[in-house]
Motif scaffolding. Structure first.
Motif, PDB file in Angstrom:
ATOM      1  N   PRO A  77      -4.514   3.835   3.397  1.00 33.85           N
ATOM      2  CA  PRO A  77      -4.567   4.413   2.051  1.00 33.85           C
ATOM      3  C   PRO A  77      -3.428   5.392   1.760  1.00 33.85           C
ATOM      4  O   PRO A  77      -2.944   5.453   0.620  1.00 33.85           O
ATOM      5  N   ALA A  78      -2.979   6.133   2.760  1.00 35.82           N
ATOM      6  CA  ALA A  78      -1.863   7.062   2.543  1.00 35.82           C
ATOM      7  C   ALA A  78      -0.605   6.306   2.160  1.00 35.82           C
ATOM      8  O   ALA A  78       0.172   6.756   1.298  1.00 35.82           O
ATOM      9  N   VAL A  79      -0.387   5.160   2.780  1.00 33.09           N
ATOM     10  CA  VAL A  79       0.778   4.332   2.464  1.00 33.09           C
ATOM     11  C   VAL A  79       0.618   3.727   1.073  1.00 33.09           C
ATOM     12  O   VAL A  79       1.566   3.694   0.277  1.00 33.09           O
ATOM     13  N   GLN A  80      -0.573   3.253   0.759  1.00 28.06           N
ATOM     14  CA  GLN A  80      -0.814   2.657  -0.552  1.00 28.06           C
ATOM     15  C   GLN A  80      -0.598   3.660  -1.684  1.00 28.06           C
ATOM     16  O   GLN A  80      -0.050   3.309  -2.736  1.00 28.06           O
ATOM     17  N   LYS A  81      -1.014   4.886  -1.478  1.00 28.76           N
ATOM     18  CA  LYS A  81      -0.837   5.908  -2.522  1.00 28.76           C
ATOM     19  C   LYS A  81       0.643   6.136  -2.817  1.00 28.76           C
ATOM     20  O   LYS A  81       1.047   6.253  -3.985  1.00 28.76           O
ATOM     21  N   VAL A  82       1.453   6.211  -1.758  1.00 24.90           N
ATOM     22  CA  VAL A  82       2.894   6.418  -1.946  1.00 24.90           C
ATOM     23  C   VAL A  82       3.508   5.286  -2.747  1.00 24.90           C
ATOM     24  O   VAL A  82       4.255   5.509  -3.711  1.00 24.90           O
ATOM     25  N   PHE A  83       3.182   4.064  -2.377  1.00 25.34           N
ATOM     26  CA  PHE A  83       3.856   2.938  -2.998  1.00 25.34           C
ATOM     27  C   PHE A  83       3.232   2.528  -4.330  1.00 25.34           C
ATOM     28  O   PHE A  83       3.914   1.911  -5.158  1.00 25.34           O
ATOM     29  N   LYS A  84       1.984   2.874  -4.557  1.00 25.55           N
ATOM     30  CA  LYS A  84       1.450   2.673  -5.908  1.00 25.55           C
ATOM     31  C   LYS A  84       2.241   3.506  -6.903  1.00 25.55           C
ATOM     32  O   LYS A  84       2.595   3.041  -7.994  1.00 25.55           O
ATOM     33  N   LYS A  85       2.554   4.735  -6.518  1.00 27.06           N
ATOM     34  CA  LYS A  85       3.325   5.613  -7.401  1.00 27.06           C
ATOM     35  C   LYS A  85       4.761   5.117  -7.540  1.00 27.06           C
ATOM     36  O   LYS A  85       5.305   5.046  -8.652  1.00 27.06           O
ATOM     37  N   LEU A  86       5.396   4.741  -6.419  1.00 18.68           N
ATOM     38  CA  LEU A  86       6.792   4.321  -6.455  1.00 18.68           C
ATOM     39  C   LEU A  86       6.985   3.081  -7.323  1.00 18.68           C
ATOM     40  O   LEU A  86       7.916   3.017  -8.140  1.00 18.68           O
ATOM     41  N   PHE A  87       6.103   2.100  -7.161  1.00 18.86           N
ATOM     42  CA  PHE A  87       6.245   0.844  -7.889  1.00 18.86           C
ATOM     43  C   PHE A  87       5.461   0.826  -9.203  1.00 18.86           C
ATOM     44  O   PHE A  87       5.481  -0.180  -9.910  1.00 18.86           O
ATOM     45  N   ASN A  88       4.778   1.928  -9.506  1.00 19.91           N
ATOM     46  CA  ASN A  88       3.969   2.000 -10.729  1.00 19.91           C
ATOM     47  C   ASN A  88       3.045   0.778 -10.812  1.00 19.91           C
ATOM     48  O   ASN A  88       2.988   0.078 -11.815  1.00 19.91           O
ATOM     49  N   LEU A  89       2.306   0.552  -9.724  1.00 24.51           N
ATOM     50  CA  LEU A  89       1.424  -0.609  -9.646  1.00 24.51           C
ATOM     51  C   LEU A  89       0.308  -0.498 -10.676  1.00 24.51           C
ATOM     52  O   LEU A  89       0.003   0.582 -11.189  1.00 24.51           O
ATOM     53  N   GLU A  90      -0.311  -1.625 -10.940  1.00 23.84           N
ATOM     54  CA  GLU A  90      -1.339  -1.693 -11.978  1.00 23.84           C
ATOM     55  C   GLU A  90      -2.453  -0.672 -11.730  1.00 23.84           C
ATOM     56  O   GLU A  90      -2.757  -0.317 -10.584  1.00 23.84           O
ATOM     57  N   THR A  91      -3.054  -0.203 -12.792  1.00 27.72           N
ATOM     58  CA  THR A  91      -4.092   0.829 -12.713  1.00 27.72           C
ATOM     59  C   THR A  91      -5.212   0.424 -11.765  1.00 27.72           C
ATOM     60  O   THR A  91      -5.764   1.249 -11.031  1.00 27.72           O
ATOM     61  N   GLY A  92      -5.531  -0.853 -11.746  1.00 25.41           N
ATOM     62  CA  GLY A  92      -6.639  -1.325 -10.927  1.00 25.41           C
ATOM     63  C   GLY A  92      -6.326  -1.491  -9.457  1.00 25.41           C
ATOM     64  O   GLY A  92      -7.218  -1.848  -8.675  1.00 25.41           O
ATOM     65  N   PHE A  93      -5.084  -1.217  -9.049  1.00 22.91           N
ATOM     66  CA  PHE A  93      -4.751  -1.335  -7.631  1.00 22.91           C
ATOM     67  C   PHE A  93      -5.427  -0.206  -6.857  1.00 22.91           C
ATOM     68  O   PHE A  93      -5.154   0.978  -7.079  1.00 22.91           O
ATOM     69  N   ALA A  94      -6.325  -0.557  -5.949  1.00 20.34           N
ATOM     70  CA  ALA A  94      -7.090   0.440  -5.194  1.00 20.34           C
ATOM     71  C   ALA A  94      -6.262   0.994  -4.055  1.00 20.34           C
ATOM     72  O   ALA A  94      -5.513   0.266  -3.385  1.00 20.34           O
ATOM     73  N   THR A  95      -6.385   2.284  -3.814  1.00 13.92           N
ATOM     74  CA  THR A  95      -5.658   2.929  -2.710  1.00 13.92           C
ATOM     75  C   THR A  95      -6.637   3.422  -1.645  1.00 13.92           C
ATOM     76  O   THR A  95      -6.498   4.512  -1.095  1.00 13.92           O
ATOM     77  N   ASP A  96      -7.631   2.587  -1.364  1.00 12.29           N
ATOM     78  CA  ASP A  96      -8.638   2.927  -0.362  1.00 12.29           C
ATOM     79  C   ASP A  96      -8.663   1.929   0.803  1.00 12.29           C
ATOM     80  O   ASP A  96      -9.576   1.961   1.626  1.00 12.29           O
ATOM     81  N   GLY A  97      -7.680   1.030   0.847  1.00 11.61           N
ATOM     82  CA  GLY A  97      -7.615   0.049   1.924  1.00 11.61           C
ATOM     83  C   GLY A  97      -8.552  -1.128   1.754  1.00 11.61           C
ATOM     84  O   GLY A  97      -8.650  -1.978   2.646  1.00 11.61           O
ATOM     85  N   SER A  98      -9.215  -1.215   0.600  1.00 11.71           N
ATOM     86  CA  SER A  98     -10.246  -2.245   0.425  1.00 11.71           C
ATOM     87  C   SER A  98      -9.674  -3.662   0.309  1.00 11.71           C
ATOM     88  O   SER A  98     -10.438  -4.632   0.331  1.00 11.71           O
ATOM     89  N   GLN A  99      -8.375  -3.800   0.211  1.00 14.38           N
ATOM     90  CA  GLN A  99      -7.769  -5.138   0.219  1.00 14.38           C
ATOM     91  C   GLN A  99      -7.912  -5.799   1.588  1.00 14.38           C
ATOM     92  O   GLN A  99      -7.840  -7.023   1.698  1.00 14.38           O
ATOM     93  N   PHE A 100      -8.112  -4.974   2.601  1.00 12.57           N
ATOM     94  CA  PHE A 100      -8.297  -5.471   3.970  1.00 12.57           C
ATOM     95  C   PHE A 100      -9.789  -5.551   4.278  1.00 12.57           C
ATOM     96  O   PHE A 100     -10.584  -4.762   3.763  1.00 12.57           O
TER      97      PHE A 100
END
Length: 288
Positions: free
Chosen positions: A97-120
């Motif tokens: 999740p720490a990595v996802q938070k960084v890159f969600k911000k950098l790439f301005n990913l869609e609002t619905g992109f979860a940063t809790d690791g739930s994709q795995f």
């Protein structure tokens, strides 16, 4: 029980993927599978992943797990493709999740992109035991290259991800977002505290011109000969070396597309309103 290990080297990205299994007709785990990607055209292919799949089918193996050692910055993962074809649970370290938070911000990913690791399907904690058929195994947190790096131990074999390389190549960089050279040193020393005969399997090899690609070493070999972190190299010496070296390195060729896919466990970004999937390229942000 000692694992059976089959390695697959991808010369386009210098990546080594693995199938680890207990016995023919048994169970297996896939580690760091590669999805082929042409950065000139933006097209993906599955030739590398299909080689793993062919081997798994030949051995009549049931896939238990598909592991990522971290969210790679140098190749795209084929985890989602292989899960759809073969089953198994995708997994990575619990600090993703720490990595996802960084890159969600950098790439301005869609609002619905979860940063809790739930994709795995599963997030491993340090020291967590698991099994692959008759094999008993353990997850080992190895942060430093990224915050979420995880190594996987099967009996006398450890898959070290991007921590150590072959002794004549050294160690992984630590200048990505969340990277930390001191953490990397401590993670490496934790791995090198295992018995001398422990086999270490690399995620990459960048061989000198005078030898072919290799990906298996031992704790003893690394402690004696690793050019960056052999016995006697202090944490401060490593920090100075790693910081100076990282300042000279270019961004990986596939950094921008790979991160956007890999933080999603290999699932493509959602298509836009024209039905096309896009990777984003932030301008004048990455690199120096």
């Amino acid at each position: 029980m000692r694992p059976n290990i089959e390695a697959f080297f991808d010369p386009a990205t210098w990546t080594v993927s693995y199938v680890v299994y207990d016995e023919p007709n048994g169970h297996c785990a896939i580690i760091d599978p590669v999805l082929d990607y042409d950065p000139k055209s933006g097209r993906t292919k599955t030739a590398s992943a299909d080689k793993l799949m062919a081997f798994i089918n030949e051995q009549r193996l049931t896939v238990s797990w598909i592991f990522e050692t971290h969210a790679h910055a140098d190749h795209l993962t084929a985890a989602h493709y292989l899960k759809e074809k073969l089953g198994g649970k995708t997994a990575i370290g619990d600090l993703i999740p720490a990595v996802q938070k960084v890159f969600k911000k950098l790439f301005n990913l869609e609002t619905g992109f979860a940063t809790d690791g739930s994709q795995f399907d599963h997030l491993f904690t340090d020291g967590e035991p698991f099994s692959v058929g008759k094999l008993s195994a353990k997850a080992i947190a190895a942060p430093g290259h990224t915050p979420a790096d995880m190594a996987y131990q099967f009996d006398d074999a450890i898959f070290v991800g991007d921590t150590l390389f072959m002794p004549d190549v050294g160690t992984a960089r630590a200048d990505f977002p969340g990277g930390d050279a001191r953490q990397l040193y401590r993670s490496i020393r934790k791995i090198l505290d295992f018995p001398a005969e422990t086999r270490l399997f690399m995620c990459h090899d960048y061989p000198p011109k005078d030898r072919p690609a290799q990906w298996q070493s031992t704790v003893a070999e690394e402690r004696l000969h690793n050019i960056h972190v052999h016995d006697g190299v202090t944490e401060d010496e490593f920090l100075a070396m790693r910081t100076a070296r990282d300042a000279t390195l270019e961004a990986p060729v596939l950094l921008l597309p790979s991160i956007q896919l890999n933080v999603r466990a290999g699932q493509m970004p959602p298509p836009e309103d024209n039905g096309i999937v896009y990777f984003k390229i932030p301008v004048n942000v990455i690199g120096r």
